[in-house]
Design a protein around this motif. Sequence first.
Motif, short mmCIF file in Angstrom:
data_model
loop_
_atom_site.label_atom_id
_atom_site.label_comp_id
_atom_site.label_asym_id
_atom_site.label_seq_id
_atom_site.Cartn_x
_atom_site.Cartn_y
_atom_site.Cartn_z
N ALA A 189 0.73 -1.59 -0.38
CA ALA A 189 -0.18 -0.17 0.01
C ALA A 189 1.08 1.38 -0.02
CB ALA A 189 -1.39 -0.16 0.82
N LEU A 190 2.03 1.34 0.78
CA LEU A 190 2.53 2.45 0.65
C LEU A 190 3.46 2.96 -0.77
CD1 LEU A 190 4.45 2.39 3.92
CD2 LEU A 190 2.47 3.52 3.62
N VAL A 191 4.31 1.64 -1.19
CA VAL A 191 4.78 1.91 -2.34
C VAL A 191 3.55 2.46 -3.52
CG1 VAL A 191 5.52 0.39 -4.11
CG2 VAL A 191 6.65 -0.22 -2.17
N ALA A 192 2.06 1.60 -3.40
CA ALA A 192 1.49 2.62 -4.65
C ALA A 192 0.89 3.85 -4.29
CB ALA A 192 0.30 1.68 -4.46
N PHE A 193 0.36 4.06 -2.77
CA PHE A 193 0.27 5.65 -2.19
C PHE A 193 1.84 6.23 -2.97
CE2 PHE A 193 1.03 8.98 0.38
CZ PHE A 193 0.03 9.98 0.16
N HIS A 194 2.99 6.15 -2.42
CA HIS A 194 3.93 7.03 -3.37
C HIS A 194 4.47 7.14 -4.63
CE1 HIS A 194 8.37 7.15 -4.19
NE2 HIS A 194 8.23 7.95 -2.64
N ALA A 195 3.78 5.69 -5.53
CA ALA A 195 3.58 6.79 -6.58
C ALA A 195 2.84 7.86 -7.07
CB ALA A 195 3.59 5.14 -7.64
N LEU A 196 1.41 7.45 -6.36
CA LEU A 196 0.87 8.15 -6.37
C LEU A 196 1.00 9.74 -6.68
CD1 LEU A 196 -2.88 8.74 -7.02
CD2 LEU A 196 -3.08 8.50 -4.95
N ARG A 197 2.08 10.11 -5.31
CA ARG A 197 2.02 11.02 -4.70
C ARG A 197 3.35 12.13 -5.74
NH1 ARG A 197 -0.19 14.51 -3.20
NH2 ARG A 197 1.50 14.86 -2.34
N ALA A 198 3.37 10.76 -6.05
CA ALA A 198 4.76 11.26 -7.51
C ALA A 198 4.43 11.43 -8.77
CB ALA A 198 5.81 10.09 -7.65
N ILE A 199 3.37 11.24 -8.96
CA ILE A 199 2.96 11.21 -10.41
C ILE A 199 1.51 12.88 -9.81
CG2 ILE A 199 1.17 9.95 -11.67
CD1 ILE A 199 3.16 9.27 -12.11
N GLN A 200 1.06 13.10 -8.80
CA GLN A 200 0.10 13.87 -8.53
C GLN A 200 1.47 15.57 -8.43
OE1 GLN A 200 -1.40 13.00 -4.85
NE2 GLN A 200 -3.63 12.53 -6.20
N ARG A 201 2.99 15.26 -7.72
CA ARG A 201 3.96 16.06 -7.87
C ARG A 201 4.43 16.18 -9.41
NH1 ARG A 201 6.42 14.10 -4.44
NH2 ARG A 201 7.59 12.74 -5.40
N GLU A 202 4.23 15.23 -9.84
CA GLU A 202 5.31 15.89 -11.73
C GLU A 202 4.18 16.13 -11.99
OE1 GLU A 202 8.44 15.33 -12.43
OE2 GLU A 202 8.84 14.22 -10.04
#
Length: 426
Positions: A189-202
Amino acid sequence: MSDKPVPDHHASDISRRRLLGTAGAAGAAGLVLGATGGATVYAAAGPEAAPDGKALTTVGSTAVPFHGAHQAGITTPLQARGHLVAFDLAPGAGRKEAAALLRRWSEAARRMTAGRPPTDAGGDTGVALDAGPSSLTVTFGFGRTFFGRTGLDARRPAALDPLPDFSSDHLDPRRSDGDLWVQIGADDALVAFHALRAIQREAGEAARVRWQMNGFNRSPGATAQPMTTRNLMGQIDGTGNPKPSESDFDRRVFVPAGGGAEGPEWMAGGSYAVVRRIRMLLDDWEKLARGDQEKVIGRRKSDGAPLTGGTETTELDLERTGPDGKPVIPANAHARISAPEQNGGAAMLRRPFSYHDGIGADGTPDAGLLFVCWQADPLRGFVPVQRKLDRGDALSPFIRHEASGLFAVPGGARDGEYVGQRLLEG
């Protein structure tokens, strides 16, 4: 995915490889890449393996390649956690800004799926610190409106024509469609959320979130042996999916090369994703006796086998009748109506996530299925099947379609390329 300061990035990469190597030494027997666009197959593990034969350490160390003929996240085995998110381009953003955005997103996805921070620029959130890639995939698609906003209307595929209206739809336009769509999946779950935040930030100033939905599936190792997942109604869900071993699998799921009537050349190796948020009216469903639930679906709840007998993979015997002369699998059973042989061979690769967004003001659970299906042409895959379901599916009183989207998902990026480059720079 660490944000610890290091003297050089090469050393950071070596450290991550040591981390994954340590996990492998603890019980992983290695990774085998399948021939279906980067799908990951788990090798047998040692004596510390979980009941399904997979050592717990392999959950974090498994990586799905970003580059390939097809984007990952289509034929990749279902992950335990997922996020679906749609973006609209910001006012004034066009083709140039979209190309820069897809370049940033692709680079971040390439790095994160290999277990690295999304950029070398620093500022990583550290959410996935210490975790391996955990089968992370990030899949990108384009909505119908994307093409007008980037001056690419002439290159919009005919397959992106709007889906027809269905009588059972109760669609919220605020949670439907979008210029861009991203599917994120991972077994942590944390890996998935981390990717989500990175995509939103980028996304930066180029795009803003239109809607986001969060989902889940059964965790790896939770069953005694690998099996088809269950949905929140308790039904085994996905039995009738086309299999990569079938001779016509690629023809049904992926757009062929060649352009012309088969679709634009920039979509070669790509697929079309229909995304539907389907709320399950669980309070009503759970009032049904198990036998009545099985008649609605047309399959046994215990093992997913047809009511006509056999195992989960046994073909439906649609001609068999019972002592009363009625079909054993009722005429309006979901499995009968959606069967390819009942729809001129129409088929789609279903790859959903379940969701639960709490309890509504009326006291009922806001829960159901984030339905995602893949096909080479939605007008020959999703649409004919949904039209038939819309006319008399016994499951219809227990579900409600609340959001919808259709997205063109181009083929995988080659090494050194970003997703969508053949569209945006072609």
